[in-house]
Design an enzyme around this catalytic site. Structure first.
Site, mmCIF file in Angstrom:
data_model
loop_
_atom_site.group_PDB
_atom_site.id
_atom_site.type_symbol
_atom_site.label_atom_id
_atom_site.label_comp_id
_atom_site.label_asym_id
_atom_site.label_seq_id
_atom_site.Cartn_x
_atom_site.Cartn_y
_atom_site.Cartn_z
ATOM 1 N N ASP A 18 30.124 37.922 35.576
ATOM 2 C CA ASP A 18 29.905 37.512 36.969
ATOM 3 C C ASP A 18 28.576 36.789 37.163
ATOM 4 O O ASP A 18 27.991 36.829 38.242
ATOM 5 C CB ASP A 18 29.962 38.730 37.926
ATOM 6 C CG ASP A 18 31.236 39.510 37.757
ATOM 7 O OD1 ASP A 18 32.293 38.875 37.596
ATOM 8 O OD2 ASP A 18 31.175 40.748 37.761
ATOM 9 N N GLU A 19 28.096 36.102 36.136
ATOM 10 C CA GLU A 19 26.800 35.424 36.233
ATOM 11 C C GLU A 19 26.902 34.081 36.950
ATOM 12 O O GLU A 19 25.875 33.471 37.273
ATOM 13 C CB GLU A 19 26.193 35.189 34.840
ATOM 14 C CG GLU A 19 25.889 36.444 34.042
ATOM 15 C CD GLU A 19 27.060 36.839 33.154
ATOM 16 O OE1 GLU A 19 28.158 36.258 33.318
ATOM 17 O OE2 GLU A 19 26.880 37.728 32.300
ATOM 18 N N LYS A 21 29.335 31.631 35.678
ATOM 19 C CA LYS A 21 29.741 30.652 34.639
ATOM 20 C C LYS A 21 30.697 29.620 35.214
ATOM 21 O O LYS A 21 30.667 28.462 34.824
ATOM 22 C CB LYS A 21 30.433 31.384 33.473
ATOM 23 C CG LYS A 21 29.534 32.339 32.732
ATOM 24 C CD LYS A 21 30.292 33.110 31.673
ATOM 25 C CE LYS A 21 31.284 34.100 32.230
ATOM 26 N NZ LYS A 21 30.711 35.222 32.996
ATOM 27 N N GLY A 22 31.555 30.070 36.159
ATOM 28 C CA GLY A 22 32.541 29.152 36.745
ATOM 29 C C GLY A 22 31.852 27.967 37.379
ATOM 30 O O GLY A 22 32.224 26.812 37.145
ATOM 31 N N ASN A 43 41.461 39.177 33.472
ATOM 32 C CA ASN A 43 40.385 40.051 33.951
ATOM 33 C C ASN A 43 39.244 39.226 34.549
ATOM 34 O O ASN A 43 38.496 39.697 35.395
ATOM 35 C CB ASN A 43 39.845 40.964 32.826
ATOM 36 C CG ASN A 43 39.536 40.231 31.538
ATOM 37 O OD1 ASN A 43 39.827 39.042 31.387
ATOM 38 N ND2 ASN A 43 38.954 40.941 30.589
ATOM 39 N N GLY A 45 37.328 36.188 36.690
ATOM 40 C CA GLY A 45 37.533 35.510 37.973
ATOM 41 C C GLY A 45 36.402 34.524 38.149
ATOM 42 O O GLY A 45 35.305 34.906 38.517
ATOM 43 N N HIS A 46 36.643 33.267 37.814
ATOM 44 C CA HIS A 46 35.585 32.251 37.884
ATOM 45 C C HIS A 46 35.689 31.513 39.215
ATOM 46 O O HIS A 46 36.672 30.852 39.489
ATOM 47 C CB HIS A 46 35.709 31.290 36.698
ATOM 48 C CG HIS A 46 35.402 31.960 35.388
ATOM 49 N ND1 HIS A 46 35.582 31.374 34.170
ATOM 50 C CD2 HIS A 46 34.883 33.182 35.125
ATOM 51 C CE1 HIS A 46 35.209 32.208 33.211
ATOM 52 N NE2 HIS A 46 34.788 33.311 33.771
ATOM 53 N N GLN A 226 33.435 36.980 30.991
ATOM 54 C CA GLN A 226 32.632 38.221 30.948
ATOM 55 C C GLN A 226 31.206 37.922 30.422
ATOM 56 O O GLN A 226 30.770 36.790 30.522
ATOM 57 C CB GLN A 226 33.320 39.318 30.122
ATOM 58 C CG GLN A 226 34.614 39.844 30.765
ATOM 59 C CD GLN A 226 35.846 39.059 30.373
ATOM 60 O OE1 GLN A 226 36.016 38.659 29.235
ATOM 61 N NE2 GLN A 226 36.733 38.815 31.309
ATOM 62 N N LEU A 334 19.421 32.176 42.550
ATOM 63 C CA LEU A 334 18.005 32.382 42.883
ATOM 64 C C LEU A 334 17.853 32.579 44.387
ATOM 65 O O LEU A 334 17.019 33.365 44.845
ATOM 66 C CB LEU A 334 17.183 31.159 42.420
ATOM 67 C CG LEU A 334 15.686 31.281 42.643
ATOM 68 C CD1 LEU A 334 15.083 32.332 41.706
ATOM 69 C CD2 LEU A 334 14.969 29.951 42.459
HETATM 70 P P1 IMP Z 1 38.917 45.063 31.035
HETATM 71 O O1 IMP Z 1 38.397 43.766 30.522
HETATM 72 O O2 IMP Z 1 39.849 44.903 32.211
HETATM 73 O O3 IMP Z 1 39.503 45.908 29.950
HETATM 74 O O4 IMP Z 1 37.672 45.895 31.606
HETATM 75 C C1 IMP Z 1 36.650 46.419 30.764
HETATM 76 C C2 IMP Z 1 35.286 46.307 31.432
HETATM 77 O O5 IMP Z 1 34.931 44.936 31.567
HETATM 78 C C3 IMP Z 1 35.224 46.898 32.858
HETATM 79 O O6 IMP Z 1 33.929 47.414 33.055
HETATM 80 C C4 IMP Z 1 35.422 45.686 33.737
HETATM 81 O O7 IMP Z 1 34.883 45.867 35.028
HETATM 82 C C5 IMP Z 1 34.653 44.647 32.942
HETATM 83 N N1 IMP Z 1 35.107 43.280 33.198
HETATM 84 C C6 IMP Z 1 36.219 42.681 32.719
HETATM 85 N N2 IMP Z 1 36.293 41.410 33.137
HETATM 86 C C7 IMP Z 1 35.198 41.188 33.876
HETATM 87 C C8 IMP Z 1 34.677 40.035 34.560
HETATM 88 O O8 IMP Z 1 35.253 38.943 34.549
HETATM 89 N N3 IMP Z 1 33.492 40.206 35.199
HETATM 90 C C9 IMP Z 1 32.811 41.368 35.179
HETATM 91 N N4 IMP Z 1 33.243 42.469 34.563
HETATM 92 C C10 IMP Z 1 34.429 42.374 33.916
#
Ligand code: IMP
Length: 427
Positions: A18-19, A21-22, A43, A45-46, A226, A334
């Site tokens: 969630d930095e 990157k998108g 998993n 979300g950009h 991630q 920032l």
């Molecule tokens: P999974 O990838 O759904 O198996 O989740 C494993 C861990 O990674 C959990 O702590 C999620 O909240 C985290 N996670 C997975 N995808 C993201 C993302 O895109 N942003 C932030 N955290 C993520």
């Protein structure tokens, strides 16, 4: 970013995801010929903001919003095909032209409904805080050599055989996990038959496409999902995702060798967030965490969960710089820090009274470290209008200088808002 010597760049998250990157990939994508997603799946979300339009891309590379860029979903991704088509149809409805611009690796593994059932059932025991998108179980099947790949859909009878064995096994696992859910073979076969024609129309040997682009000196962006501390090897195991989110994952997941890569840009927030369970050493006290969350809109783009918020942690970014081989940093959000009188920055950790110079491998130790903070002066002014670094308030520049010094990586970009134009490029 791109010049004669820099043609193939990796963009990775250098914290817990969630930095932003998108946004970075969207901005850099304007000059790219090819943008490749190489790991993770739905998993992610950009978020990309263009004017008043918000796009949240889960699996499609963020480069898709630039008509000149081709996009690839690489072999390292675990693909939720049904969700992908929802995303594609949404983009088409919003006027984005896609034909001939998106290719999917025939080696990518498919996330099936049974993977989501298993993810949700095992989550009740493990409590990792996953997104529930079936990511872990799908990677387990890949490594266990029993997964279903995009290319398997070319022979639907063979795909049905793989599914029969897989559904059977999943139902045993669900039973052992005390879940009352069961996977249905018929539903899986029907799904795969329905999705196959459209999926196969996009399928390609994408490693070859990336290889050719690199060889032809095209501008290639490899887009990570991630962040480093969620990497299955280098992150806060077991509170991690199931793929290699660090730059090494880019070569494996895109299908090229490490010598093809010219640089690695690490994206960091000007502070730190984490969604899901596991240690977060510089987590702020509740009132300040809430303030960062509200100002920064810190809610998961995939699950809507509130993100845990805290201060910039230089130990994390130094570690991410090492395991990724970062050649530059992009500092995002920032502007979220615009109205604080003082801003703490974590410079290092103490553990059991002594200095803890490197990131501990053991999550139990990381949960016990005490961050050492330095208080930097806030700037109490809006930064969203700055387009050059010398248009930033003096204290904001001092803040950036200090986090650059502590991280040991030169800052190349600073993002001061969600819009495309709210970015500063440093020389
Ligand atoms: P999974 O990838 O759904 O198996 O989740 C494993 C861990 O990674 C959990 O702590 C999620 O909240 C985290 N996670 C997975 N995808 C993201 C993302 O895109 N942003 C932030 N955290 C993520």
């Amino acid at each position: 970013m791109f010049d004669a010597g820099t043609r193939c760049m990796v963009v990775v998250g250098a914290q817990w995801g969630d930095e932003g990157k998108g946004k970075l990939v969207d901005v850099l994508g304007e000059h790219a010929d090819l943008v490749v997603r190489y790991q993770g799946g739905a998993n992610a979300g950009h978020t990309v903001v263009i004017g008043s339009d918000h796009y949240v891309l889960h699996q499609i590379p963020s480069g898709i919003l630039h008509p000149g860029a081709s996009c690839i979903i690489g072999n390292g991704v675990v693909l939720d095909a049904e969700q992908l088509f929802v995303e594609l149809d949404d983009l088409t409805a919003r006027g984005i032209r896609l034909d001939g611009r998106l290719f999917i690796s025939d080696r990518a593994h498919l996330v099936l409904p049974l993977h989501k059932q298993l993810d949700q059932a095992s989550e009740k025991r493990q409590n990792i805080g996953t997104t529930g998108r079936g990511i872990g179980p799908c990677y387990e099947d890949k490594v266990g050599r029993r997964g279903l790949r995009v290319g398997n859909l070319r022979n639907l009878d063979e795909a049905a055989q793989i599914l029969a064995a897989r559904v059977d096994r999943a139902n045993h696992q669900l039973h052992e996990l005390n879940s009352d859910q069961r996977a249905s073979f018929e539903e899986h076969v029907e799904l795969v038959r329905r999705l196959a024609p459209r999926l196969l129309s996009l399928a390609a040997d994408t490693g070859l496409l990336v290889h050719r682009a690199v060889k032809d000196r095209k501008r290639v962006l490899l887009e990570g999902a991630q962040g480093a501390l969620l990497d299955v090897d280098h992150g806060t195991y077991p509170f991690v995702t199931s793929s290699n989110t660090t730059a090494g994952g880019a070569t494996v997941g895109a299908g090229i060798g490490p010598t093809a890569i010219d640089g690695v840009l690490g994206v960091v927030k000007a502070y730190t967030t984490r969604v899901g369970n596991g240690p977060l050493p510089t987590e702020a006290e509740p009132a300040l965490s809430e303030r960062l969350r509200t100002v920064g809109g810190e809610f998961g783009a995939t699950t809507g969960r509130p993100r845990r918020c805290g201060w910039f942690d230089a130990s994390v970014v130094r570690y991410a710089a090492r395991v990724n081989g970062l050649t530059g940093l992009a500092v995002t959000k920032l502007d979220v820090l615009d109205h604080f009188d003082t801003i703490p920055v974590g410079t290092g950790y103490k553990l059991d009274g002594g200095e803890c110079a490197e990131m501990p491998a053991d999550v139990e130790q990381l949960a016990r470290v005490r961050p050492v903070y330095e208080e930097l002066k806030g700037w109490n002014a809006d930064t969203g209008g700055a387009r050059k670094v010398d248009e930033l308030p003096r204290q904001a520049r001092a803040y950036l200088d200090r986090i650059q010094e502590l991280s040991g990586v030169p800052i190349r970009y600073v993002s001061v808002g969600t819009r495309r134009d709210q970015i500063i490029e440093l020389q």
